[in-house]
Design a protein around this motif. Structure first.
Motif, PDB file in Angstrom:
ATOM      1  N   THR A 142     -30.516  62.774 -70.265  1.00 38.46           N
ATOM      2  CA  THR A 142     -31.882  62.251 -70.124  1.00 38.46           C
ATOM      3  C   THR A 142     -32.644  62.358 -71.442  1.00 38.46           C
ATOM      4  O   THR A 142     -33.444  61.476 -71.784  1.00 38.46           O
ATOM      5  CB  THR A 142     -32.638  63.000 -69.019  1.00 38.46           C
ATOM      6  OG1 THR A 142     -32.543  64.422 -69.243  1.00 38.46           O
ATOM      7  CG2 THR A 142     -32.065  62.681 -67.647  1.00 38.46           C
TER       8      THR A 142
ATOM      9  N   GLY B 138     -38.704  62.783 -70.413  1.00 40.66           N
ATOM     10  CA  GLY B 138     -37.284  62.572 -70.118  1.00 40.66           C
ATOM     11  C   GLY B 138     -36.573  63.862 -69.779  1.00 40.66           C
ATOM     12  O   GLY B 138     -35.764  63.912 -68.841  1.00 40.66           O
TER      13      GLY B 138
ATOM     14  N   SER C 258     -35.578  57.503 -60.768  1.00 42.51           N
ATOM     15  CA  SER C 258     -34.908  58.103 -61.929  1.00 42.51           C
ATOM     16  C   SER C 258     -34.365  59.483 -61.598  1.00 42.51           C
ATOM     17  O   SER C 258     -33.215  59.812 -61.917  1.00 42.51           O
ATOM     18  CB  SER C 258     -35.885  58.192 -63.106  1.00 42.51           C
ATOM     19  OG  SER C 258     -36.344  56.919 -63.479  1.00 42.51           O
TER      20      SER C 258
ATOM     21  N   SER D  99     -34.040  59.183 -73.753  1.00 43.74           N
ATOM     22  CA  SER D  99     -35.473  59.078 -74.054  1.00 43.74           C
ATOM     23  C   SER D  99     -35.757  58.928 -75.543  1.00 43.74           C
ATOM     24  O   SER D  99     -36.901  58.644 -75.918  1.00 43.74           O
ATOM     25  CB  SER D  99     -36.200  60.326 -73.527  1.00 43.74           C
ATOM     26  OG  SER D  99     -35.955  60.525 -72.154  1.00 43.74           O
TER      27      SER D  99
ATOM     28  N   ILE E 234     -32.289  56.213 -67.106  1.00 43.43           N
ATOM     29  CA  ILE E 234     -33.453  56.851 -67.735  1.00 43.43           C
ATOM     30  C   ILE E 234     -33.988  56.006 -68.880  1.00 43.43           C
ATOM     31  O   ILE E 234     -35.202  55.911 -69.087  1.00 43.43           O
ATOM     32  CB  ILE E 234     -33.082  58.268 -68.225  1.00 43.43           C
ATOM     33  CG1 ILE E 234     -32.554  59.096 -67.045  1.00 43.43           C
ATOM     34  CG2 ILE E 234     -34.280  58.948 -68.850  1.00 43.43           C
ATOM     35  CD1 ILE E 234     -33.489  59.179 -65.867  1.00 43.43           C
TER      36      ILE E 234
ATOM     37  N   MET F 113     -37.855  54.902 -69.112  1.00 42.48           N
ATOM     38  CA  MET F 113     -38.707  55.294 -70.226  1.00 42.48           C
ATOM     39  C   MET F 113     -39.199  54.085 -71.013  1.00 42.48           C
ATOM     40  O   MET F 113     -40.347  54.062 -71.479  1.00 42.48           O
ATOM     41  CB  MET F 113     -37.943  56.242 -71.147  1.00 42.48           C
ATOM     42  CG  MET F 113     -37.525  57.552 -70.478  1.00 42.48           C
ATOM     43  SD  MET F 113     -38.908  58.476 -69.797  1.00 42.48           S
ATOM     44  CE  MET F 113     -39.809  58.897 -71.271  1.00 42.48           C
TER      45      MET F 113
END
Length: 410
Positions: free
Chosen positions: A386, A325, A25, A390, A289, A293
């Motif tokens: 990010t 995140g 990531s 998240s 991401i 997650m």
């Protein structure tokens, strides 16, 4: 403050629990930010080089003309002539000290002949000494530039010379309409050929000493006083000062960016390309991401249930995954910026050979120019994308039922 530090410390521990997944990531974020910096830096260098070359080869930073000259000057150019003497600007302000030079230019058009060939041209009478201030932005590809010692030598664009079939030291005849409406002609020697960033200009333009142009047109004065500054960023400051200094009913001061039509259209096109690159990179980061997650939430369902059973509120669970995140974005963004700066320096030292773009006469060797604003935008893009990726997994984790989450451990 202690709670924030505790949350990020816990987020870092959670990321290190799955080193491979977290590394992928972070690597995807770093790769995207590096690509963004290299692409944006290359476009930024093109903007900077194109701007300075346009200014120093053609327009100058500012042009002082008669009011309405750029709108109606082509139909009646001799009605907009300026005096012979350049303006004396003795104001002690810092803005005036930014002026490196003010040079006169006399614009005209006519016919140029060589043997059996005759073409139309756009001409400029310039001070041969102005190259001392403007440098070599006007590239002399053959022969020599104008000189006070050679009043009957001219320089012309490569495209015009090619279409006319002439080269250095050939004789040509210029035929123009004088200020009184008559015709006048003069025989000149091609002293050199030049090229600029604009191919259409090179296909039609020539330059000769301004005193020779005045004799040819049988008129004194000039159509514009071209102002060159020490720093392009000071253009608007000096523009405002000159507009306060010179009477507006006699003089109009026009900045370079209002005259550089080709530059403006090119920058708009390239800016849209940079925005497209940013969008693609943001989507790559979002998908990467979000997948990471979501996997983390599924694997830690039992852990989430235990934490909620011990009294951790849903908002706390939400913040925890958002912090994870954001931490991925921070680490990946910093790595991407550092790697991008390193690669930009290496690539700039080597150079990027580029073919001639549309509308330009020759290729160039590109570089990558990285600015602080560019790095800040790239870092914010990494964090925001990010963080956005998240949100849904974090919300999903915070909405779990405690009983169902605890049962997941069995």
């Amino acid at each position: 403050m202690l709670r924030i530090w505790s949350n990020f410390s816990l987020s870092l521990r959670n990321l290190t629990r799955h080193k491979r997944r977290s590394g992928i990531s972070i690597g995807s974020v770093a790769f995207g930010i590096t690509a963004l910096i290299l692409a944006s830096g290359f476009i930024e260098w093109i903007f900077d080089d194109f701007r300075e070359t346009t200014i120093k080869s053609q327009l100058g930073h500012l042009q002082i003309v008669r009011p309405g000259y750029h709108e109606m000057g082509k139909s009646d150019p001799y009605a907009f002539l300026l005096p012979d003497n350049l303006p004396q600007l003795n104001d002690p302000g810092d803005e005036i000290h930014q002026i490196a030079a003010i040079v006169p230019r006399l614009s005209f058009s006519g016919l140029i002949s060589h043997d059996e060939a005759t073409l139309s041209f756009i001409g400029e009478g310039i001070d041969p000494q102005e190259q001392l201030y403007f440098g070599d932005a006007l590239q002399i590809s053959a022969g020599k530039n104008l000189s006070p010692d050679r009043p009957h030598h001219l320089i012309m664009g490569e495209g015009l010379a090619r279409n006319l079939g002439v080269t250095v030291n050939d004789q040509v005849v210029l035929l123009v309409t004088t200020a009184s409406g008559g015709l006048n002609a003069v025989e000149m020697t091609v002293g050199g050929l030049f090229s600029t960033v604009t191919k259409s200009y090179d296909d039609n333009a020539l330059r000769l000493p301004i005193e020779t142009a005045r004799k040819l047109l049988r008129t004194p004065g000039a159509h514009s006083w071209v102002v060159l500054l020490n720093d392009t960023d000071q253009t608007d400051t000096v523009l405002a000062k000159l507009r306060d200094t010179l009477p507006s009913d006699q003089f109009e001061i026009v900045p370079w960016y209002e005259l550089a039509d080709f530059y403006n259209k090119t920058t708009v096109l390239l800016a849209k390309q940079v925005q497209a690159v940013k969008l693609v990179i943001a989507l790559i980061i979002l998908l990467s991401i979000s997948n990471t997650m979501t996997t983390n939430v599924m694997e830690r369902t039992g852990e989430i249930g235990t934490a909620m059973a011990l009294g951790v509120k849903r908002a706390g669970i939400l913040r925890q995954f958002l912090h994870e995140g954001m931490l991925i974005g921070c680490i990946g963004g910093l790595i991407g910026i550092g790697l991008g700066m390193l690669l930009a320096e290496m690539i700039s030292n080597i150079g990027i050979p580029m073919p001639p773009p549309p509308g330009m006469a020759r290729g160039y060797t590109g570089e990558i120019l990285v600015s602080s604003n560019m790095m800040l935008e790239a870092f914010l893009l990494a964090i925001l994308t990010t963080l956005a990726a998240s949100v849904y997994p974090a919300w999903k984790a915070s909405r779990m039922q405690i009983v169902d989450a605890l049962r997941h451990n069995r």
